[in-house]
Design a protein around this motif. Structure first.
Motif, short mmCIF file in Angstrom:
data_model
loop_
_atom_site.label_atom_id
_atom_site.label_comp_id
_atom_site.label_asym_id
_atom_site.label_seq_id
_atom_site.Cartn_x
_atom_site.Cartn_y
_atom_site.Cartn_z
N ASP A 114 0.84 -1.20 0.00
CA ASP A 114 0.00 0.00 0.00
C ASP A 114 0.87 1.25 0.00
OD1 ASP A 114 -2.63 -1.37 0.36
OD2 ASP A 114 -1.75 -1.91 2.29
N LEU A 115 1.85 1.30 0.90
CA LEU A 115 2.70 2.48 1.02
C LEU A 115 3.56 2.68 -0.23
CD1 LEU A 115 3.77 2.05 4.74
CD2 LEU A 115 2.06 3.63 3.83
N GLN A 116 4.10 1.60 -0.74
CA GLN A 116 4.91 1.70 -1.95
C GLN A 116 4.07 2.19 -3.13
OE1 GLN A 116 6.84 -2.10 -2.53
NE2 GLN A 116 7.56 -2.15 -0.41
N ASP A 117 2.86 1.69 -3.25
CA ASP A 117 1.98 2.12 -4.34
C ASP A 117 1.56 3.57 -4.16
OD1 ASP A 117 0.28 1.46 -6.73
OD2 ASP A 117 -1.31 2.00 -5.32
N ALA A 118 1.20 3.95 -2.95
CA ALA A 118 0.72 5.31 -2.70
C ALA A 118 1.78 6.35 -3.03
CB ALA A 118 0.30 5.46 -1.23
N TYR A 119 3.05 6.01 -2.83
CA TYR A 119 4.12 6.98 -3.02
C TYR A 119 5.01 6.67 -4.23
CZ TYR A 119 2.48 8.69 1.43
OH TYR A 119 1.69 9.21 2.43
N GLY A 120 4.50 5.86 -5.15
CA GLY A 120 5.21 5.61 -6.40
C GLY A 120 6.56 4.94 -6.21
N LEU A 121 6.64 4.03 -5.24
CA LEU A 121 7.93 3.46 -4.85
C LEU A 121 8.06 1.97 -5.15
CD1 LEU A 121 8.11 5.19 -1.35
CD2 LEU A 121 9.37 5.87 -3.41
N THR A 122 7.09 1.39 -5.80
CA THR A 122 7.07 -0.07 -5.97
C THR A 122 8.34 -0.57 -6.67
OG1 THR A 122 4.66 -0.05 -6.05
CG2 THR A 122 5.78 -2.02 -6.87
N ASP A 123 8.71 0.04 -7.78
CA ASP A 123 9.90 -0.40 -8.52
C ASP A 123 11.17 -0.13 -7.72
OD1 ASP A 123 8.31 -1.25 -10.58
OD2 ASP A 123 8.64 0.53 -11.83
N ALA A 124 11.27 1.05 -7.13
CA ALA A 124 12.47 1.39 -6.36
C ALA A 124 12.63 0.48 -5.16
CB ALA A 124 12.41 2.85 -5.91
N ALA A 125 11.52 0.13 -4.50
CA ALA A 125 11.59 -0.75 -3.33
C ALA A 125 12.08 -2.14 -3.70
CB ALA A 125 10.23 -0.84 -2.65
N ALA A 126 11.76 -2.57 -4.91
CA ALA A 126 12.21 -3.89 -5.37
C ALA A 126 13.67 -3.89 -5.78
CB ALA A 126 11.33 -4.35 -6.54
N ASP A 127 14.14 -2.77 -6.34
CA ASP A 127 15.47 -2.73 -6.95
C ASP A 127 16.55 -2.04 -6.12
OD1 ASP A 127 14.26 -3.95 -9.13
OD2 ASP A 127 13.94 -2.04 -10.19
N ASN A 128 16.16 -1.09 -5.27
CA ASN A 128 17.15 -0.22 -4.60
C ASN A 128 17.29 -0.56 -3.12
OD1 ASN A 128 16.88 0.94 -7.10
ND2 ASN A 128 16.41 2.99 -6.37
N GLY A 129 18.27 0.04 -2.50
CA GLY A 129 18.43 -0.04 -1.05
C GLY A 129 19.47 -1.02 -0.57
N SER A 130 19.91 -1.94 -1.41
CA SER A 130 20.89 -2.93 -0.97
C SER A 130 22.18 -2.23 -0.55
CB SER A 130 21.18 -3.91 -2.10
OG SER A 130 22.13 -4.88 -1.69
N MET A 197 8.09 0.47 9.48
CA MET A 197 7.95 1.44 8.39
C MET A 197 9.22 1.50 7.54
SD MET A 197 4.91 2.35 8.37
CE MET A 197 4.68 0.63 8.91
N ALA A 198 10.38 1.41 8.17
CA ALA A 198 11.63 1.37 7.40
C ALA A 198 11.64 0.13 6.51
CB ALA A 198 12.82 1.36 8.34
N SER A 199 11.17 -1.00 7.04
CA SER A 199 11.11 -2.23 6.27
C SER A 199 10.10 -2.14 5.13
CB SER A 199 10.71 -3.40 7.18
OG SER A 199 11.67 -3.63 8.17
N ALA A 200 8.97 -1.53 5.39
CA ALA A 200 7.90 -1.46 4.39
C ALA A 200 8.32 -0.71 3.14
CB ALA A 200 6.66 -0.80 5.00
N VAL A 201 9.05 0.38 3.33
CA VAL A 201 9.42 1.24 2.20
C VAL A 201 10.74 0.84 1.58
CG1 VAL A 201 9.95 3.62 1.54
CG2 VAL A 201 8.03 3.14 3.07
N CYS A 202 11.68 0.39 2.38
CA CYS A 202 12.98 -0.05 1.84
C CYS A 202 13.31 -1.44 2.34
CB CYS A 202 14.10 0.93 2.22
SG CYS A 202 15.65 0.60 1.33
N PRO A 203 12.66 -2.47 1.78
CA PRO A 203 12.87 -3.84 2.29
C PRO A 203 14.27 -4.38 2.06
CG PRO A 203 11.46 -3.83 0.33
CD PRO A 203 11.61 -2.41 0.75
N ASN A 204 15.04 -3.79 1.16
CA ASN A 204 16.40 -4.26 0.91
C ASN A 204 17.43 -3.57 1.79
OD1 ASN A 204 15.55 -5.97 -1.19
ND2 ASN A 204 15.66 -4.31 -2.69
N CYS A 205 17.02 -2.59 2.55
CA CYS A 205 17.95 -1.85 3.41
C CYS A 205 18.32 -2.62 4.66
CB CYS A 205 17.33 -0.52 3.83
SG CYS A 205 17.33 0.76 2.56
#
Length: 445
Positions: A114-130, A197-205
């Protein structure tokens, strides 16, 4: 704007911070000048959102136990039907369930998708943060932090983030992993909210939890310094108190870290400045009410405001100088906020918590939710420039499609000559700053 009723209008708020606030009795009043103050000792009042029929109460850490401590900025839903429940019921054609006062067996608030979709972060959350590390700074120990984080991430299908695999680390303000502060169930709720919340938005962090010995500015500030010393480039702080003349010295002692994105909750008491959100070196994060809609975006937001004393903070600092990237003219010093994200408990987020409460799922709100969300967005965007103060980044994208401009709602009363300090409008305003994220572009250097 949401209307509000109180189930017990005579109850003390339990969230006094400001000198001059009236209490129900002299014994209950504790003056709250920043660094010297606390809140009334009465139990937090319960609030009701009339439109969503949701009730909530301030978490225990919102009422400091000791003189001089700061307050966390979170609320826990105690009943009613949340926005998440209504939306899922509409999707399935079933009747929306009422949130129990005890822990629920399944989430009743927004989750990662929900949060990733609401803030246009779905692709970034999957690919970024490692390889990036988000630090969460809170007070006291949550003995169940790692276990509760594992429950949250497992339920939502996020990768494991544990001590064993090097993703999660919990330390004291001195960096010790074994000599930790005393445990506190109220702050444990706050820590669960922040970690989730940190996990929800940046699961790779990676996530670093730094636990201060107490909720004093000195100990929380030392925890910020320790987080930076341990390599975190993104540091979330979900606490605050009244401003004081000491704030500028705290700025240089604790928050002046170029090349680090430090986010701070703007507060939950409506219009009025808090510290450290007022620091010129941090990104102050306001709060919105987030709901699904038939718009192209699929979501809509307005200023979170429940009453004149409950809602996102904003305002004009009395002490901190205005940073160069702020150009509003109604405040000669630092203006709060910079950006915003969901904070309304009626449109709150799901959290798993077990220490000192019935283990299970709760729904939380408050700007304690929005601060770690924005810290995680910075982490998705990548390491800040070494000489930058990343609060400046979103201002370069004001009025662009990289931000969702929040134009509805207010959080109290302020001067008509500077009404933007408490009322949303097109462009910059105090309650929501330059807006909410639409992707990561506005959070890059």
């Amino acid at each position: 704007m949401r209307t509000t009723t109180s189930p017990n209008p005579s109850a003390a708020s339990g969230r006094w911070r400001r000198i001059g606030a009236s209490a129900l009795g002299a014994a209950a009043l504790v003056l709250a000048g920043f660094g010297t103050a606390a809140h009334a000792s009465a139990a937090p009042a319960t609030s009701t959102s009339a439109s969503a029929k949701v009730t909530w109460a301030a978490t225990p850490c919102a009422t400091p136990k000791h003189k001089g401590e700061l307050a966390c900025n979170s609320y826990r839903v105690t009943g009613g039907t949340t926005a998440f429940q209504k939306e899922r019921a509409a999707e399935t054609g079933k009747t929306a369930k009422v949130t129990p006062k005890a822990a629920a067996a399944s989430p009743t608030g927004y989750g990662p998708s929900d949060l990733q979709d609401a803030y246009g972060l779905t692709d970034a959350a999957a690919d970024n943060g490692s390889g990036e590390t988000i630090a969460i700074v809170d007070a006291y120990d949550d003995p169940n932090a790692a276990a509760d984080l594992a429950k949250y991430r497992s339920y939502y299908g996020l990768s494991a983030c544990t001590v064993a695999n090097g993703c999660f680390k919990k330390v004291s303000q001195t960096g010790s992993t074994t000599s930790l502060p005393s445990a506190d169930s109220g702050w444990a709720e706050e820590e669960s909210l922040d970690l989730d919340m940190a996990s929800a938005v940046c699961p790779n962090c990676n996530i670093l939890l730094v636990e201060a010995t107490s909720a004093s500015m000195a100990n929380l500030g030392k925890s910020v310094n320790e987080a930076v010393a341990l390599g975190a480039k993104y540091v979330s702080n979900s606490y605050g108190g009244s401003e004081s003349s000491s704030d500028t010295s705290y700025d240089t002692s604790y928050f002046k870290h170029a090349g680090v994105a430090i986010t701070v909750s703007a507060g939950d008491e409506g219009y009025g400045a808090e510290y450290p959100a007022a620091s010129r070196y941090v990104t102050s994060v306001g709060g919105t009410a987030l709901s699904s809609s038939s718009t192209t975006r699929g979501w809509t937001e307005k200023v979170w405001n429940t009453s004149s004393t409950e809602g996102t903070g904003s305002g004009c600092s009395a002490y901190d100088a205005k940073p160069t990237w702020q150009t509003d003219t109604g405040c000669s010093k630092r203006t709060i906020s910079d950006v915003s994200a969901v904070a309304d408990p009626a449109t709150g987020v799901s959290v798993y918590d077990s220490y000192g409460v019935t283990a299970g799922w709760y729904t939380f709100g408050g700007t304690s939710a929005s601060s770690p969300i924005i810290a995680a967005v910075y982490a998705l965007a990548g390491t800040p420039g070494s000489s930058d103060y990343p609060a400046s980044y979103p201002y370069a994208y004001l009025g662009t499609s990289s931000l969702n401009d929040v134009t509805s709602g207010s959080n109290g009363s302020c001067s008509s000559s500077a009404s933007y300090l408490c009322t949303a409008k097109s462009g910059y305003d105090g309650p929501t700053g330059v807006g909410t994220p639409e992707g990561i572009e506005a959070f890059t250097g």
